[in-house]
Design a protein around this motif. Sequence first.
Motif, PDB file in Angstrom:
ATOM      1  N   LEU A   1       2.632  -3.926  67.442  1.00 50.35           N
ATOM      2  CA  LEU A   1       4.029  -4.310  67.640  1.00 50.35           C
ATOM      3  C   LEU A   1       4.922  -3.656  66.585  1.00 50.35           C
ATOM      4  O   LEU A   1       6.044  -3.226  66.888  1.00 50.35           O
ATOM      5  CB  LEU A   1       4.177  -5.832  67.583  1.00 50.35           C
ATOM      6  CG  LEU A   1       3.619  -6.610  68.781  1.00 50.35           C
ATOM      7  CD1 LEU A   1       3.726  -8.109  68.540  1.00 50.35           C
ATOM      8  CD2 LEU A   1       4.339  -6.227  70.072  1.00 50.35           C
ATOM      9  N   GLY A   2       4.419  -3.568  65.348  1.00 54.66           N
ATOM     10  CA  GLY A   2       5.165  -2.864  64.314  1.00 54.66           C
ATOM     11  C   GLY A   2       5.326  -1.394  64.642  1.00 54.66           C
ATOM     12  O   GLY A   2       6.412  -0.817  64.467  1.00 54.66           O
TER      13      GLY A   2
ATOM     14  N   GLY B   1       6.353  -5.376  78.221  1.00 56.06           N
ATOM     15  CA  GLY B   1       5.663  -4.148  78.583  1.00 56.06           C
ATOM     16  C   GLY B   1       4.801  -3.625  77.454  1.00 56.06           C
ATOM     17  O   GLY B   1       3.683  -3.129  77.678  1.00 56.06           O
ATOM     18  N   ILE B   2       5.272  -3.736  76.223  1.00 57.09           N
ATOM     19  CA  ILE B   2       4.495  -3.287  75.062  1.00 57.09           C
ATOM     20  C   ILE B   2       3.236  -4.131  74.913  1.00 57.09           C
ATOM     21  O   ILE B   2       2.160  -3.615  74.607  1.00 57.09           O
ATOM     22  CB  ILE B   2       5.364  -3.357  73.790  1.00 57.09           C
ATOM     23  CG1 ILE B   2       6.458  -2.273  73.837  1.00 57.09           C
ATOM     24  CG2 ILE B   2       4.515  -3.194  72.531  1.00 57.09           C
ATOM     25  CD1 ILE B   2       7.513  -2.422  72.763  1.00 57.09           C
TER      26      ILE B   2
ATOM     27  N   GLN C   1       8.688   3.147  66.896  1.00 56.77           N
ATOM     28  CA  GLN C   1       8.791   4.209  67.893  1.00 56.77           C
ATOM     29  C   GLN C   1      10.004   4.004  68.794  1.00 56.77           C
ATOM     30  O   GLN C   1      10.645   4.971  69.219  1.00 56.77           O
ATOM     31  CB  GLN C   1       7.513   4.264  68.748  1.00 56.77           C
ATOM     32  CG  GLN C   1       6.241   4.603  67.976  1.00 56.77           C
ATOM     33  CD  GLN C   1       6.172   6.049  67.539  1.00 56.77           C
ATOM     34  OE1 GLN C   1       7.185   6.722  67.400  1.00 56.77           O
ATOM     35  NE2 GLN C   1       4.977   6.554  67.320  1.00 56.77           N
ATOM     36  N   LEU C   2      10.322   2.743  69.077  1.00 57.23           N
ATOM     37  CA  LEU C   2      11.500   2.466  69.910  1.00 57.23           C
ATOM     38  C   LEU C   2      12.776   2.904  69.199  1.00 57.23           C
ATOM     39  O   LEU C   2      13.679   3.496  69.809  1.00 57.23           O
ATOM     40  CB  LEU C   2      11.561   0.981  70.247  1.00 57.23           C
ATOM     41  CG  LEU C   2      12.620   0.547  71.270  1.00 57.23           C
ATOM     42  CD1 LEU C   2      12.370   1.212  72.615  1.00 57.23           C
ATOM     43  CD2 LEU C   2      12.626  -0.971  71.415  1.00 57.23           C
TER      44      LEU C   2
ATOM     45  N   VAL D   1       1.411  -7.847  58.726  1.00 55.42           N
ATOM     46  CA  VAL D   1       0.695  -6.736  59.364  1.00 55.42           C
ATOM     47  C   VAL D   1       1.646  -5.936  60.247  1.00 55.42           C
ATOM     48  O   VAL D   1       1.623  -4.699  60.259  1.00 55.42           O
ATOM     49  CB  VAL D   1      -0.498  -7.266  60.187  1.00 55.42           C
ATOM     50  CG1 VAL D   1      -1.149  -6.137  60.988  1.00 55.42           C
ATOM     51  CG2 VAL D   1      -1.530  -7.899  59.269  1.00 55.42           C
ATOM     52  N   ALA D   2       2.508  -6.631  61.004  1.00 57.57           N
ATOM     53  CA  ALA D   2       3.481  -5.940  61.854  1.00 57.57           C
ATOM     54  C   ALA D   2       4.444  -5.108  61.017  1.00 57.57           C
ATOM     55  O   ALA D   2       4.750  -3.952  61.362  1.00 57.57           O
ATOM     56  CB  ALA D   2       4.250  -6.959  62.697  1.00 57.57           C
ATOM     57  N   ALA D   3       4.924  -5.679  59.922  1.00 62.21           N
ATOM     58  CA  ALA D   3       5.812  -4.926  59.032  1.00 62.21           C
ATOM     59  C   ALA D   3       5.091  -3.714  58.447  1.00 62.21           C
ATOM     60  O   ALA D   3       5.685  -2.634  58.315  1.00 62.21           O
ATOM     61  CB  ALA D   3       6.329  -5.839  57.912  1.00 62.21           C
ATOM     62  N   GLY D   4       3.809  -3.893  58.130  1.00 65.80           N
ATOM     63  CA  GLY D   4       3.035  -2.767  57.628  1.00 65.80           C
ATOM     64  C   GLY D   4       2.873  -1.675  58.662  1.00 65.80           C
ATOM     65  O   GLY D   4       2.916  -0.475  58.335  1.00 65.80           O
ATOM     66  N   GLY D   5       2.690  -2.060  59.931  1.00 65.46           N
ATOM     67  CA  GLY D   5       2.602  -1.075  61.002  1.00 65.46           C
ATOM     68  C   GLY D   5       3.894  -0.297  61.154  1.00 65.46           C
ATOM     69  O   GLY D   5       3.871   0.926  61.372  1.00 65.46           O
ATOM     70  N   PHE D   6       5.021  -0.981  60.999  1.00 64.69           N
ATOM     71  CA  PHE D   6       6.323  -0.312  61.071  1.00 64.69           C
ATOM     72  C   PHE D   6       6.452   0.709  59.944  1.00 64.69           C
ATOM     73  O   PHE D   6       6.834   1.867  60.167  1.00 64.69           O
ATOM     74  CB  PHE D   6       7.441  -1.346  60.993  1.00 64.69           C
ATOM     75  CG  PHE D   6       8.814  -0.780  61.204  1.00 64.69           C
ATOM     76  CD1 PHE D   6       9.435  -0.865  62.436  1.00 64.69           C
ATOM     77  CD2 PHE D   6       9.506  -0.163  60.160  1.00 64.69           C
ATOM     78  CE1 PHE D   6      10.709  -0.348  62.642  1.00 64.69           C
ATOM     79  CE2 PHE D   6      10.774   0.362  60.355  1.00 64.69           C
ATOM     80  CZ  PHE D   6      11.376   0.268  61.597  1.00 64.69           C
ATOM     81  N   ARG D   7       6.137   0.277  58.718  1.00 61.10           N
ATOM     82  CA  ARG D   7       6.269   1.169  57.555  1.00 61.10           C
ATOM     83  C   ARG D   7       5.298   2.339  57.639  1.00 61.10           C
ATOM     84  O   ARG D   7       5.639   3.468  57.242  1.00 61.10           O
ATOM     85  CB  ARG D   7       6.028   0.389  56.265  1.00 61.10           C
ATOM     86  CG  ARG D   7       7.130  -0.596  55.911  1.00 61.10           C
ATOM     87  CD  ARG D   7       6.978  -1.061  54.470  1.00 61.10           C
ATOM     88  NE  ARG D   7       5.696  -1.722  54.258  1.00 61.10           N
ATOM     89  CZ  ARG D   7       5.489  -3.021  54.420  1.00 61.10           C
ATOM     90  NH1 ARG D   7       6.496  -3.809  54.800  1.00 61.10           N
ATOM     91  NH2 ARG D   7       4.310  -3.561  54.203  1.00 61.10           N
TER      92      ARG D   7
END
Length: 266
Positions: A111-112, A154-155, A117-118, A7-13
């Motif tokens: 988190l992704g 912080g995130i 964004q970072l 899910v995190a990797a999907g959020g990144f993509r």
Amino acid sequence: MRLYAVVAAGGFRRYATYRTATAAGVFTNTVFGFILAYTYIALWDARPQLGGYDMSQALAYVWIGQGLLAACAMMGGGFEDELMERIRTGDIAVDLYRPVDLQLWWLAGDLGRAAFQLLGRGVVPMLAGALAFDLALPGSAWIWPAFLLSVLLGIVVSFAVRFLVALSAFWLLDGAGATQMAWLLGLFFSGMLLPLPLFPGLLGEVARMLPWSSLLQIPADVFLGKYTGWELMEAYAFQGAWAVALLLAGRLLQGVATRRVVVQGG
């Protein structure tokens, strides 16, 4: 855990596909960084060592803020609008019956998003600031991982606040007001406008104790070497305590909302 990593990797993509929006965000962050930088230069010329920062540290603070603005979603732009829309339409009932944890699902996706964004919106403005101004940069290699750990905490704090705001849609007809209030508080009390040590008296003390200081003020001070040794551990403990407390509050509110959905569905 593998599911949440996916899910995190999907959020990144997902956020990586918005190339035009990312480029516009980088441009906007850089422009506002220059505006704030020259404002800080004028202020620190008149008041050297204001708030315990010298000129180079104050300028570094500006560009750290521009780098973390999107990653910590200080002005929104994360999952909360989508979650509130699912609550409003009733689609949240399907989510609650899925064999996954609702909070962890949205946390993994956020988190992704924050990681992209970072990298996508944070690095370029910081590099632009370092090329244009004399910034105070870490003199020791260990500060970089210490800084990134503080950013991660912080995130998580940012997510926990926005998760609570999103869940308020179970009881509010429209969560837009709560969302706007949250990001206004986040901008002010994170230190985005001015470092929190510049806030006078009781206001400054209260501001430094609120969770939003975990989004920018503490990571920036870690980057600038303000925290070392035991003080660094205390800073992490402060961020971690707020993260745990807010996540637990989110779980409690999620449980109340789930029971409400089950009762209404029955």
